[in-house]
Every structure is written in C-alpha cells, then in structure tokens.
Design a protein around this motif. Structure first.
Motif, PDB file in Angstrom:
ATOM      1  N   LEU A  12     -13.400   8.352  31.609  1.00 50.25           N
ATOM      2  CA  LEU A  12     -12.176   8.572  31.805  1.00 50.25           C
ATOM      3  C   LEU A  12     -12.644   8.519  33.182  1.00 50.25           C
ATOM      4  O   LEU A  12     -11.113   9.311  33.922  1.00 50.25           O
ATOM      5  CB  LEU A  12     -13.147  10.246  32.492  1.00 50.25           C
ATOM      6  CG  LEU A  12     -13.714  10.615  30.673  1.00 50.25           C
ATOM      7  CD1 LEU A  12     -14.219  11.545  30.340  1.00 50.25           C
ATOM      8  CD2 LEU A  12     -11.318  10.573  30.260  1.00 50.25           C
ATOM      9  N   VAL A  13     -13.189   8.144  34.183  1.00 47.82           N
ATOM     10  CA  VAL A  13     -12.741   7.715  35.976  1.00 47.82           C
ATOM     11  C   VAL A  13     -11.617   6.453  35.902  1.00 47.82           C
ATOM     12  O   VAL A  13     -11.248   6.830  36.398  1.00 47.82           O
ATOM     13  CB  VAL A  13     -14.399   7.663  36.412  1.00 47.82           C
ATOM     14  CG1 VAL A  13     -14.411   7.452  38.159  1.00 47.82           C
ATOM     15  CG2 VAL A  13     -15.371   8.594  36.726  1.00 47.82           C
ATOM     16  N   LEU A  14     -11.989   5.762  34.902  1.00 48.92           N
ATOM     17  CA  LEU A  14     -10.718   4.981  35.078  1.00 48.92           C
ATOM     18  C   LEU A  14      -9.520   4.966  34.604  1.00 48.92           C
ATOM     19  O   LEU A  14      -8.990   4.742  35.290  1.00 48.92           O
ATOM     20  CB  LEU A  14     -10.763   3.505  34.089  1.00 48.92           C
ATOM     21  CG  LEU A  14     -12.659   2.826  34.816  1.00 48.92           C
ATOM     22  CD1 LEU A  14     -12.818   2.013  33.361  1.00 48.92           C
ATOM     23  CD2 LEU A  14     -12.137   2.010  36.187  1.00 48.92           C
ATOM     24  N   LEU A  15      -9.456   6.197  33.656  1.00 47.29           N
ATOM     25  CA  LEU A  15      -9.043   6.929  33.631  1.00 47.29           C
ATOM     26  C   LEU A  15      -8.074   7.987  34.369  1.00 47.29           C
ATOM     27  O   LEU A  15      -6.406   7.683  34.888  1.00 47.29           O
ATOM     28  CB  LEU A  15      -8.392   7.145  32.066  1.00 47.29           C
ATOM     29  CG  LEU A  15      -7.233   7.926  31.692  1.00 47.29           C
ATOM     30  CD1 LEU A  15      -6.046   6.928  31.290  1.00 47.29           C
ATOM     31  CD2 LEU A  15      -7.875   8.762  30.422  1.00 47.29           C
ATOM     32  N   ALA A  16      -8.688   8.250  35.370  1.00 46.90           N
ATOM     33  CA  ALA A  16      -7.987   8.864  36.368  1.00 46.90           C
ATOM     34  C   ALA A  16      -7.397   7.956  37.762  1.00 46.90           C
ATOM     35  O   ALA A  16      -7.607   8.472  38.086  1.00 46.90           O
ATOM     36  CB  ALA A  16      -9.208  10.179  36.568  1.00 46.90           C
ATOM     37  N   LEU A  17      -8.528   7.230  37.995  1.00 43.13           N
ATOM     38  CA  LEU A  17      -8.189   6.093  39.216  1.00 43.13           C
ATOM     39  C   LEU A  17      -6.268   5.823  38.682  1.00 43.13           C
ATOM     40  O   LEU A  17      -5.439   5.327  38.999  1.00 43.13           O
ATOM     41  CB  LEU A  17      -9.308   4.953  38.978  1.00 43.13           C
ATOM     42  CG  LEU A  17      -8.812   4.187  39.854  1.00 43.13           C
ATOM     43  CD1 LEU A  17      -8.683   4.941  41.604  1.00 43.13           C
ATOM     44  CD2 LEU A  17      -9.587   2.756  40.232  1.00 43.13           C
ATOM     45  N   LEU A  19      -3.626   6.895  36.278  1.00 42.37           N
ATOM     46  CA  LEU A  19      -2.919   7.917  36.954  1.00 42.37           C
ATOM     47  C   LEU A  19      -3.077   7.870  37.967  1.00 42.37           C
ATOM     48  O   LEU A  19      -1.489   8.265  38.448  1.00 42.37           O
ATOM     49  CB  LEU A  19      -3.698   9.380  36.428  1.00 42.37           C
ATOM     50  CG  LEU A  19      -3.548   9.344  34.205  1.00 42.37           C
ATOM     51  CD1 LEU A  19      -4.204   9.913  33.911  1.00 42.37           C
ATOM     52  CD2 LEU A  19      -2.012   8.533  33.828  1.00 42.37           C
ATOM     53  N   THR A  20      -3.572   8.273  38.941  1.00 40.15           N
ATOM     54  CA  THR A  20      -3.264   8.637  40.244  1.00 40.15           C
ATOM     55  C   THR A  20      -2.151   7.575  40.990  1.00 40.15           C
ATOM     56  O   THR A  20      -1.666   7.587  41.787  1.00 40.15           O
ATOM     57  CB  THR A  20      -4.917   8.673  41.309  1.00 40.15           C
ATOM     58  OG1 THR A  20      -5.758   9.337  40.276  1.00 40.15           O
ATOM     59  CG2 THR A  20      -5.021   9.106  42.436  1.00 40.15           C
ATOM     60  N   VAL A  21      -2.911   6.354  40.906  1.00 35.62           N
ATOM     61  CA  VAL A  21      -2.073   5.329  41.286  1.00 35.62           C
ATOM     62  C   VAL A  21      -0.692   5.325  41.202  1.00 35.62           C
ATOM     63  O   VAL A  21      -0.019   4.964  41.938  1.00 35.62           O
ATOM     64  CB  VAL A  21      -2.710   3.663  41.109  1.00 35.62           C
ATOM     65  CG1 VAL A  21      -1.677   2.589  41.504  1.00 35.62           C
ATOM     66  CG2 VAL A  21      -4.169   3.528  41.523  1.00 35.62           C
ATOM     67  N   HIS A  22      -0.805   5.337  39.282  1.00 38.50           N
ATOM     68  CA  HIS A  22       0.775   5.380  38.849  1.00 38.50           C
ATOM     69  C   HIS A  22       1.194   6.673  39.028  1.00 38.50           C
ATOM     70  O   HIS A  22       3.273   6.357  39.478  1.00 38.50           O
ATOM     71  CB  HIS A  22       0.548   5.823  37.902  1.00 38.50           C
ATOM     72  CG  HIS A  22       1.683   5.923  36.917  1.00 38.50           C
ATOM     73  ND1 HIS A  22       2.499   4.527  36.128  1.00 38.50           N
ATOM     74  CD2 HIS A  22       2.261   6.548  35.770  1.00 38.50           C
ATOM     75  CE1 HIS A  22       2.942   4.959  36.134  1.00 38.50           C
ATOM     76  NE2 HIS A  22       3.933   6.333  35.853  1.00 38.50           N
ATOM     77  N   LEU A  23       1.021   7.767  40.037  1.00 36.88           N
ATOM     78  CA  LEU A  23       1.232   9.209  40.015  1.00 36.88           C
ATOM     79  C   LEU A  23       2.159   8.998  41.812  1.00 36.88           C
ATOM     80  O   LEU A  23       2.940   8.837  42.494  1.00 36.88           O
ATOM     81  CB  LEU A  23       0.514  10.316  40.336  1.00 36.88           C
ATOM     82  CG  LEU A  23       0.585  10.955  38.689  1.00 36.88           C
ATOM     83  CD1 LEU A  23      -0.468  11.666  38.582  1.00 36.88           C
ATOM     84  CD2 LEU A  23       2.057  10.954  38.600  1.00 36.88           C
ATOM     85  N   TYR A  24       1.355   7.634  42.617  1.00 36.62           N
ATOM     86  CA  TYR A  24       1.403   8.183  43.768  1.00 36.62           C
ATOM     87  C   TYR A  24       2.263   6.738  44.194  1.00 36.62           C
ATOM     88  O   TYR A  24       3.874   6.974  44.737  1.00 36.62           O
ATOM     89  CB  TYR A  24      -0.068   6.650  44.607  1.00 36.62           C
ATOM     90  CG  TYR A  24       0.284   6.470  45.875  1.00 36.62           C
ATOM     91  CD1 TYR A  24       0.405   7.252  46.612  1.00 36.62           C
ATOM     92  CD2 TYR A  24       0.473   5.060  46.005  1.00 36.62           C
ATOM     93  CE1 TYR A  24       0.786   7.105  48.434  1.00 36.62           C
ATOM     94  CE2 TYR A  24       1.128   4.937  47.718  1.00 36.62           C
ATOM     95  CZ  TYR A  24       1.182   5.805  48.442  1.00 36.62           C
ATOM     96  OH  TYR A  24       1.080   5.247  49.926  1.00 36.62           O
ATOM     97  N   GLN A  25       2.517   5.515  43.263  1.00 31.20           N
ATOM     98  CA  GLN A  25       3.568   4.491  43.316  1.00 31.20           C
ATOM     99  C   GLN A  25       5.178   5.294  42.710  1.00 31.20           C
ATOM    100  O   GLN A  25       5.950   5.550  43.464  1.00 31.20           O
ATOM    101  CB  GLN A  25       3.723   3.596  41.977  1.00 31.20           C
ATOM    102  CG  GLN A  25       2.318   2.385  41.749  1.00 31.20           C
ATOM    103  CD  GLN A  25       2.632   1.188  40.925  1.00 31.20           C
ATOM    104  OE1 GLN A  25       2.238   1.496  40.043  1.00 31.20           O
ATOM    105  NE2 GLN A  25       1.538   0.206  41.782  1.00 31.20           N
TER     106      GLN A  25
END
Length: 196
Positions: A12-17, A19-25
């Motif tokens: 879950l932490v990896l998935l959240a990380l 998604l965060t990078v993807h949204l930032y891009q």
C-alpha cells in the motif's frame, strides 16, 4: 499473520508513492500546457489588436488625405478669385488713370506703363522670397499649414480610458458606446490588461 499485514502495508505504501509521483507529473504537464496556451492566447490577442490598429490608421490616413485635397482645392479657388479681383482692380485703376490723363494730355501712355512697372518692382522687392533651409524657393501654390493655429493636445490612450471606465463600473457595452469603439476592441483591451 503479522507478516501478511506488514507485506500488505508495504504494498500500500508503494502504491501510494507511485500514485503521488504520477499525479505530480500530470499536474506539471497541465501547468506547462496552460502556460503555453495562455502565451499563445496573448499572442493571438496582440495580433488581433495590431490588425485593428492598422486598419484604423489606414482609415484615418484616407480621411486626412481627403481633407487635405479638399483644402487644397479651396485654397486654389480662393487664390484664383483673389488674383482675378486684383487684376480687375488694376484694370479699373488704369482705366481711371488713363481717362484723366487723356483729357489733360500731361502724361503719355508710356509714362503710365513705366509707373506701373516701377510699382510692380517695388512690390516684388518688398516681399522676401519664401525659401526652405536648403535655399530653394517654394512655389506659391504649394500649401503650407498655418503655424499660428497649431495647438498641442494631450490625448488619453484608449487603453487607459477603457480601464478608467471599467473601474467606474461600466460594462463592456457601455464602454464601447462611450468611446465610439467596437465591443470586440474593448474586450480585447480589457483582456490585454489582465495579461500584462
């Protein structure tokens, strides 16, 4: 059981990380597109405004040329009428002078011509020739603007005038009517104010 929960937490932490990078891009891409579009929109607005100003200048020049042509014709008519009046006055004056002279017999026709020739030379000598800086003479029929009637005027730019009216609370249509301009031109001026 605790190993399962630790593994699930790690996933879950990896998935959240991720998604965060993807949204930032995605956000960065949208910001770059938005700034590119606003710059392109500003260039388009500026090009439209320049075209409108060019057309307005051409129309103004056509009106000025028409007025200058009318004024030149009026000046030419006035000068020709003055010349004919002067000629008629000179003819009448010579007729009046010759009648008494013919009766009295004191002056001959040659004396009258010599007198008129002397008067003409005096008139020519009393008037200084009009010359420009280079020393060439300016023809009489060339129109020169009257310098005494020239008055400086300070005009407010359409942009400033539109902004003042907008600050007073006028709508775009009211501003266009007040300034005798098109609604599109006023909208363009106000949009450019927001971009500057």
């Amino acid at each position: 059981m605790s190993a399962f929960w630790i593994t699930l937490n790690f996933v879950l932490v990896l998935l959240a990380l991720y998604l965060t990078v993807h949204l930032y891009q995605r956000i960065r891409l949208l910001q770059q597109k938005g700034s590119g579009q606003s710059a392109q929109e500003a260039q388009q607005l500026l090009a439209e405004h320049i075209e409108a100003v060019r057309l307005e200048n051409e129309q103004f020049l056509a009106e000025v040329r028409g007025l200058l042509a009318k004024q030149a014709i009026e000046i030419e008519k006035a000068s020709t009428s003055k010349r004919t009046e002067k000629m008629n006055a000179q003819v009448k004056a010579t007729e009046k002078k010759t009648e008494p002279e013919a009766v009295s017999g004191n002056h001959s026709f040659a004396d009258t011509l010599n007198d008129q020739k002397e008067q003409l030379h005096k008139a020519v000598k009393s008037k200084p020739p009009l010359s420009s800086v280079s020393g060439t003479e300016i023809p009489e029929n060339e129109w020169m603007p009257p310098i005494d009637n020239v008055k400086d005027q300070v005009e407010e730019s359409p942009f400033l005038h539109a902004m003042k009216l907008k600050e007073k609370g006028y709508s775009t249509t009211e501003i266009a009517k007040e300034m005798n301009r098109g609604k599109g031109e006023i909208e363009l001026l106000l949009k450019l104010h927001g971009k500057v």
